[in-house]
Design a protein around this motif. Structure first.
Motif, PDB file in Angstrom:
ATOM      1  N   SER A 158      79.840  23.469  37.332  1.00 41.17           N
ATOM      2  CA  SER A 158      79.627  24.877  36.960  1.00 41.17           C
ATOM      3  C   SER A 158      79.311  25.693  38.212  1.00 41.17           C
ATOM      4  CB  SER A 158      78.468  24.986  35.954  1.00 41.17           C
ATOM      5  OG  SER A 158      77.258  24.536  36.537  1.00 41.17           O
ATOM      6  N   PRO A 159      79.695  26.982  38.209  1.00 36.78           N
ATOM      7  CA  PRO A 159      80.537  27.608  37.196  1.00 36.78           C
ATOM      8  C   PRO A 159      82.000  27.218  37.364  1.00 36.78           C
ATOM      9  CG  PRO A 159      80.119  29.132  38.968  1.00 36.78           C
ATOM     10  CD  PRO A 159      79.359  27.891  39.297  1.00 36.78           C
ATOM     11  N   THR A 160      82.844  27.688  36.458  1.00 36.92           N
ATOM     12  CA  THR A 160      84.274  27.391  36.543  1.00 36.92           C
ATOM     13  C   THR A 160      84.933  28.263  37.605  1.00 36.92           C
ATOM     14  OG1 THR A 160      84.268  26.926  34.187  1.00 36.92           O
ATOM     15  CG2 THR A 160      86.401  27.208  35.223  1.00 36.92           C
ATOM     16  N   HIS A 161      84.571  29.510  37.620  1.00 34.98           N
ATOM     17  CA  HIS A 161      85.102  30.461  38.592  1.00 34.98           C
ATOM     18  C   HIS A 161      83.958  31.275  39.177  1.00 34.98           C
ATOM     19  CE1 HIS A 161      88.608  29.754  35.945  1.00 34.98           C
ATOM     20  NE2 HIS A 161      89.303  29.905  37.043  1.00 34.98           N
ATOM     21  N   LEU A 162      84.162  31.731  40.406  1.00 36.05           N
ATOM     22  CA  LEU A 162      83.133  32.513  41.083  1.00 36.05           C
ATOM     23  C   LEU A 162      83.801  33.429  42.097  1.00 36.05           C
ATOM     24  CD1 LEU A 162      80.055  32.551  40.890  1.00 36.05           C
ATOM     25  CD2 LEU A 162      79.980  30.765  42.618  1.00 36.05           C
ATOM     26  N   ILE A 163      83.361  34.671  42.135  1.00 33.52           N
ATOM     27  CA  ILE A 163      83.870  35.613  43.132  1.00 33.52           C
ATOM     28  C   ILE A 163      82.689  36.094  43.968  1.00 33.52           C
ATOM     29  CG2 ILE A 163      85.030  37.817  43.529  1.00 33.52           C
ATOM     30  CD1 ILE A 163      86.436  37.435  40.833  1.00 33.52           C
ATOM     31  N   LYS A 164      82.838  35.978  45.279  1.00 30.27           N
ATOM     32  CA  LYS A 164      81.787  36.393  46.217  1.00 30.27           C
ATOM     33  C   LYS A 164      82.425  37.246  47.313  1.00 30.27           C
ATOM     34  CE  LYS A 164      78.073  34.152  44.714  1.00 30.27           C
ATOM     35  NZ  LYS A 164      76.782  34.828  44.412  1.00 30.27           N
ATOM     36  N   THR A 165      81.582  37.901  48.084  1.00 29.71           N
ATOM     37  CA  THR A 165      82.062  38.650  49.246  1.00 29.71           C
ATOM     38  C   THR A 165      81.628  37.961  50.526  1.00 29.71           C
ATOM     39  OG1 THR A 165      80.115  40.066  49.177  1.00 29.71           O
ATOM     40  CG2 THR A 165      82.070  40.852  48.020  1.00 29.71           C
ATOM     41  N   ARG A 166      82.315  38.294  51.596  1.00 32.43           N
ATOM     42  CA  ARG A 166      82.004  37.691  52.893  1.00 32.43           C
ATOM     43  C   ARG A 166      80.526  37.852  53.245  1.00 32.43           C
ATOM     44  NH1 ARG A 166      86.125  40.446  56.884  1.00 32.43           N
ATOM     45  NH2 ARG A 166      85.737  42.132  55.420  1.00 32.43           N
ATOM     46  N   GLY A 167      79.950  36.808  53.811  1.00 38.54           N
ATOM     47  CA  GLY A 167      78.564  36.842  54.229  1.00 38.54           C
ATOM     48  C   GLY A 167      77.572  36.400  53.177  1.00 38.54           C
ATOM     49  N   GLN A 168      78.009  36.365  51.906  1.00 37.84           N
ATOM     50  CA  GLN A 168      77.103  35.932  50.854  1.00 37.84           C
ATOM     51  C   GLN A 168      76.908  34.426  50.871  1.00 37.84           C
ATOM     52  OE1 GLN A 168      78.835  37.801  47.235  1.00 37.84           O
ATOM     53  NE2 GLN A 168      76.921  38.973  47.133  1.00 37.84           N
ATOM     54  N   GLN A 169      76.027  33.967  49.999  1.00 37.95           N
ATOM     55  CA  GLN A 169      75.739  32.546  49.852  1.00 37.95           C
ATOM     56  C   GLN A 169      76.084  32.136  48.419  1.00 37.95           C
ATOM     57  OE1 GLN A 169      72.819  31.517  47.849  1.00 37.95           O
ATOM     58  NE2 GLN A 169      73.135  29.333  48.212  1.00 37.95           N
ATOM     59  N   VAL A 170      76.472  30.871  48.248  1.00 39.69           N
ATOM     60  CA  VAL A 170      76.859  30.408  46.912  1.00 39.69           C
ATOM     61  C   VAL A 170      76.312  29.006  46.670  1.00 39.69           C
ATOM     62  CG1 VAL A 170      79.064  29.361  47.620  1.00 39.69           C
ATOM     63  CG2 VAL A 170      78.802  30.244  45.304  1.00 39.69           C
ATOM     64  N   THR A 171      75.995  28.717  45.421  1.00 39.01           N
ATOM     65  CA  THR A 171      75.550  27.376  45.008  1.00 39.01           C
ATOM     66  C   THR A 171      76.419  26.905  43.854  1.00 39.01           C
ATOM     67  OG1 THR A 171      73.255  27.763  45.666  1.00 39.01           O
ATOM     68  CG2 THR A 171      73.661  25.993  44.090  1.00 39.01           C
ATOM     69  N   LEU A 172      77.016  25.744  44.013  1.00 40.61           N
ATOM     70  CA  LEU A 172      77.838  25.135  42.982  1.00 40.61           C
ATOM     71  C   LEU A 172      77.126  23.890  42.481  1.00 40.61           C
ATOM     72  CD1 LEU A 172      81.298  25.332  44.821  1.00 40.61           C
ATOM     73  CD2 LEU A 172      80.096  27.110  43.531  1.00 40.61           C
ATOM     74  N   ARG A 173      77.327  23.579  41.205  1.00 38.38           N
ATOM     75  CA  ARG A 173      76.581  22.488  40.582  1.00 38.38           C
ATOM     76  C   ARG A 173      77.495  21.433  39.983  1.00 38.38           C
ATOM     77  NH1 ARG A 173      73.872  27.195  40.139  1.00 38.38           N
ATOM     78  NH2 ARG A 173      71.686  27.153  40.815  1.00 38.38           N
ATOM     79  N   CYS A 174      76.993  20.200  39.953  1.00 38.25           N
ATOM     80  CA  CYS A 174      77.776  19.063  39.468  1.00 38.25           C
ATOM     81  C   CYS A 174      76.876  18.077  38.750  1.00 38.25           C
ATOM     82  CB  CYS A 174      78.459  18.378  40.652  1.00 38.25           C
ATOM     83  SG  CYS A 174      79.265  16.816  40.244  1.00 38.25           S
ATOM     84  N   SER A 175      77.312  17.643  37.567  1.00 39.87           N
ATOM     85  CA  SER A 175      76.649  16.545  36.856  1.00 39.87           C
ATOM     86  C   SER A 175      77.597  15.366  36.840  1.00 39.87           C
ATOM     87  CB  SER A 175      76.298  16.960  35.428  1.00 39.87           C
ATOM     88  OG  SER A 175      75.311  17.949  35.424  1.00 39.87           O
ATOM     89  N   PRO A 176      77.175  14.218  37.346  1.00 41.41           N
ATOM     90  CA  PRO A 176      78.089  13.077  37.436  1.00 41.41           C
ATOM     91  C   PRO A 176      78.353  12.447  36.080  1.00 41.41           C
ATOM     92  CG  PRO A 176      75.903  12.420  38.137  1.00 41.41           C
ATOM     93  CD  PRO A 176      75.848  13.907  37.907  1.00 41.41           C
ATOM     94  N   LYS A 177      79.382  11.629  36.051  1.00 40.43           N
ATOM     95  CA  LYS A 177      79.691  10.836  34.864  1.00 40.43           C
ATOM     96  C   LYS A 177      78.518   9.912  34.573  1.00 40.43           C
ATOM     97  CE  LYS A 177      83.211   7.392  33.474  1.00 40.43           C
ATOM     98  NZ  LYS A 177      83.633   7.967  32.175  1.00 40.43           N
ATOM     99  N   SER A 178      78.274   9.657  33.283  1.00 45.68           N
ATOM    100  CA  SER A 178      77.185   8.780  32.886  1.00 45.68           C
ATOM    101  C   SER A 178      77.326   7.413  33.551  1.00 45.68           C
ATOM    102  CB  SER A 178      77.189   8.630  31.361  1.00 45.68           C
ATOM    103  OG  SER A 178      76.183   7.750  30.945  1.00 45.68           O
ATOM    104  N   GLY A 179      76.222   6.929  34.133  1.00 49.79           N
ATOM    105  CA  GLY A 179      76.245   5.631  34.791  1.00 49.79           C
ATOM    106  C   GLY A 179      76.600   5.685  36.270  1.00 49.79           C
TER     107      GLY A 179
END
Lengths: 111, 113
Positions: free
Chosen positions: B7-28
């Motif tokens: 998450s998220p699926t899509h994200l729009i940012k402008t130059r110079g900004q900061q972004v955080t993307l998230r991931c949940s792994p497969k069970s196990g």
């Protein structure tokens, strides 16, 4: 030396035909060679994988042929179907799991 | 059995900004790797996390950083965004370092304006 070279860049095959995609590598430390299938808007999905102690592996219509001395491996898709139309990536990895991907092959199977 | 979720699926940012993307792994799965896939290219390895530590790193600047939490989920942070950071960011998980195939999520499409 970390590169994996893949060819062709694109491939058009008639339904029922054989699709063949080739990859070559330089780093002899690679010990795991997977193939991934990717549809638009989706992540890569593992198709089939081989380790260098085996020269061929078959799973259904998909076969990997591996030539350790030539440092080449290939994917054969038998009886290609329109649903196989996707982008295919070969990859190579050493122990530790870092995958080095080829550039991809866009396969189109015509009905 | 849920696969790898991002998450998220899509994200729009402008130059110079900061972004955080998230991931949940497969069970196990306890190992998480991040890849950047530019349009028409194969995925490129950014880094891998295991036991909450960065275990391997690809050829990316230190604007790219990450974190793994005790529940094995992970974040990818990118600072000072550049136009060239526009790409699909993929997360992959595997059972443990060096073992088992990597399973990918469907990625986060990041666009930089």
């Amino acid at each position: 030396q970390q590169q994996v070279k893949q060819s062709p860049q694109s491939l058009i095959v008639q339904k029922g035909g054989i699709s063949i995609i080739n990859c070559a590598y330089e780093n002899t430390a690679f010990d795991y060679f997977p193939w991934y299938q990717q549809f638009p808007g989706k992540g890569p999905a593992l198709l089939i994988a081989i380790r260098p102690d085996v020269s061929e592996k078959k799973e259904g219509r998909f076969t990997i042929s591996f030539n350790k001395s030539a440092k080449q491996f290939s994917l054969h898709i038998m009886d290609s179907q329109p649903g196989d139309s996707a982008t295919y990536f070969c990859a190579a990895a050493t122990q530790g799991g870092k995958l080095i991907f080829g550039q991809g092959t866009e396969l189109s199977v015509k009905p | 059995d849920a696969g790898v979720t991002q998450s998220p699926t899509h994200l729009i940012k402008t130059r110079g900004q900061q972004v955080t993307l998230r991931c949940s792994p497969k069970s196990g799965h306890d190992t998480v790797s991040w890849y950047q896939q530019a349009l028409g290219q194969g995925p490129q390895f950014i880094f891998q996390y295991y036991e909450e530590e960065e275990r391997q790193r690809g050829n990316f600047p230190d604007r790219f950083s990450g974190h793994q939490f005790p529940n094995y989920s992970s974040e990818l942070n990118v600072n000072a965004l550049l136009l060239g950071d526009s790409a699909l960011y993929l997360c992959a998980s595997s059972p443990s370092t060096g073992e088992g195939p990597q399973h990918f999520g469907d990625g986060t499409r990041l666009s930089i304006l």
